[in-house]
Structures are given as C-alpha cells and as structure tokens.
Design an enzyme around this catalytic site. Structure first.
Site: not given
Ligand code: OMP
Length: 249
Positions: A124, A126
């Site tokens: 991921k 963010h």
C-alpha cells in the site's frame, strides 16, 4: 497406539470431519502429489470452529512453553491470507487462557502481551503504507502461525519476510503436519516420485533454521484418531499414501 492420542485431539479430528475440514477423495496438492485426504483450514469459518482451532494452537504453544522455558515469543506472524485470522484468534486465546488460569485478578501475564502481525499481498503506498500490519517485527521474537505444511514452500516465504523486517524467528506452528518427505529434484521437475526414502519438509526447516516446528495435529495423530472413530477404510488409504510419501523422520 490410538489410546495414546489425548481426548482434545480426537475431539478436534471429529469436529474437522463433521465440518468437512478433513475430507477424503482424490486431491492434487500444491506439490503435485495426489493425496487421498485434504485438510482445508479455510473452513474453520464459524465462531465454534475458529474457537476450536485457535484454542488448539494456543494450547500447543503453551504446552511447548511449559516443556521448554527457553521458548519465548513476542509476536505471532500469520502469512496472508489464511494466517491472518489464525494469528489474531490465537493471540486472543493466549490472553483468554492466561486470564482464566490467573487467580485473584492479577495483572495480565506475558502471554496476554503477545502481539500479532500479518503481511499484505499488495504493498500500500498511501495512509500508513508498507507491507506489514499489526505489531512491528523489528527486534521481536517471532513465531509463524500457518495452516498446513506439506513440502515447506509457504513457510520458507514467511521466514524471508520476518528476516526482511528485522525480526528473529523463534518457532513455527501449523495446524497440520502431513509428515511428507521432501520432493526430489525429479519430482519438482514434474517427473514423479523417485521411490527413495527421505526426511520431512519440517525436518528440513528445523535443520535450516534451528527453531522448533510445532504441529497441533500430525498425519500420525489423524490416523490414530480415525482408528479410534472406526474409520477403517480411510485409514487404509491414508496408510497406503504414507507408505509412498511419508518422511523417514
Ligand atoms: P507446502 O507449501 O508444500 O508446504 O504446502 C502447504 C500449502 O498446501 C498450504 O498452505 C495449503 O495451501 C495447501 N494444502 C492444504 O491446505 N491442505 C492439505 O491437506 C494439503 C495442501 C497441499 O497442497 O499440500
């Protein structure tokens, strides 16, 4: 002998049969071997079933800790996806069992403080970011919790992830050790079994890492449990498979 199997293991095998977690037929494994039985730990998917398997993992960890006080761990790491609920619920059971056995409401002990963690399959980029979720592994003593070991491929990937995070592997626990021999180079290349005896995948992981690999149930336990439940036909087919693919250790 079948009598040697503790009642809680026989009960767990009976529950796995009733809920079709342990099934019989013709199954092609990840290793390409064709097995007369399969254990699908993804089907521990009700409150009753996840309670049963997580308390069995916790019990196995606590029994090993009692037998070997040098076995100490800070985090359970459950590789995605199937290891995730196993790590979370086993951490919960460690706390619950410790709370139950504590007299007079003392402060929670070391097992209640054991953390859990898991990896993402997709990184991921963010929010909190990163590959890992849950308790950080850096500087921690980590036990991998997983479902089934056959040839040991899945476990090796998890060991690499812990090293990359700066954790120290101190043990592995699985629900089922199928007690199968390592595949030969020829078998890995798709040319089938060479008929030679060899050691187990677990034995190899123990030799390579120096840490204990615990199993809630082994193939031997399952065969003993089926014998005590009178499932002679299934026992016969499993013993035949074990003669071909069983490990020497
Ligand atoms: P290895 O990576 O060869 O050790 O195989 C382990 C994996 O095989 C497990 O994580 C399962 O995905 C799968 N498996 C089962 O779930 N149950 C079985 O009874 C047998 C296997 C298997 O394919 O060997």
């Amino acid at each position: 002998t079948p009598e040697a199997l503790p009642a809680w293991k026989t009960d767990l095998i009976a529950l796995a049969l009733r809920s079709q977690i342990l099934t019989f037929g013709t199954f092609t494994l990840k290793s390409h071997r064709v097995s007369p039985y399969f254990v699908n730990c993804g089907l521990f998917c009700t409150g009753e079933l996840i309670e049963a398997i997580s308390s069995a993992y916790a019990r196995t960890l606590l029994e090993h800790s009692a037998a070997d006080p040098s076995f100490q761990f800070d985090v359970l790491f459950g590789p995605a996806y199937k290891g995730i609920p196993l790590a979370a619920t086993t951490a919960l059971q460690l706390a619950a069992i410790e709370k139950q056995s504590a007299t007079g409401g003392g402060s929670p002990g070391r097992f209640a403080q054991v953390g859990y963690a898991f990896n993402r399959k997709e990184v991921k980029d963010h929010g909190e970011g990163g590959l890992m979720v849950g308790r950080g592994l850096a500087g921690q003593r980590v036990v991998i919790i997983d479902d089934v070991i056959t040839a040991g491929t899945a476990i090796r990937e998890a060991i690499e992830m812990i090293r990359a995070q700066g954790g120290t592997l101190v043990g592995v626990i699985v629900a089922i050790d199928r007690q199968e021999k390592m595949p030969s180079a020829a078998e890995k290349a798709g040319r089938g079994d060479d008929g030679q005896p060899r050691g187990s995948a677990i034995g190899e992981v123990v030799r390579e890492t120096g840490v204990p690999v615990l199993a809630v149930l082994t193939l031997g336990n399952i065969v003993d449990g089926l014998k005590s439940l009178g499932r002679d036909e299934e026992v016969g087919r499993m013993e035949e498979y074990r003669r071909q693919y069983g490990a020497t250790d």
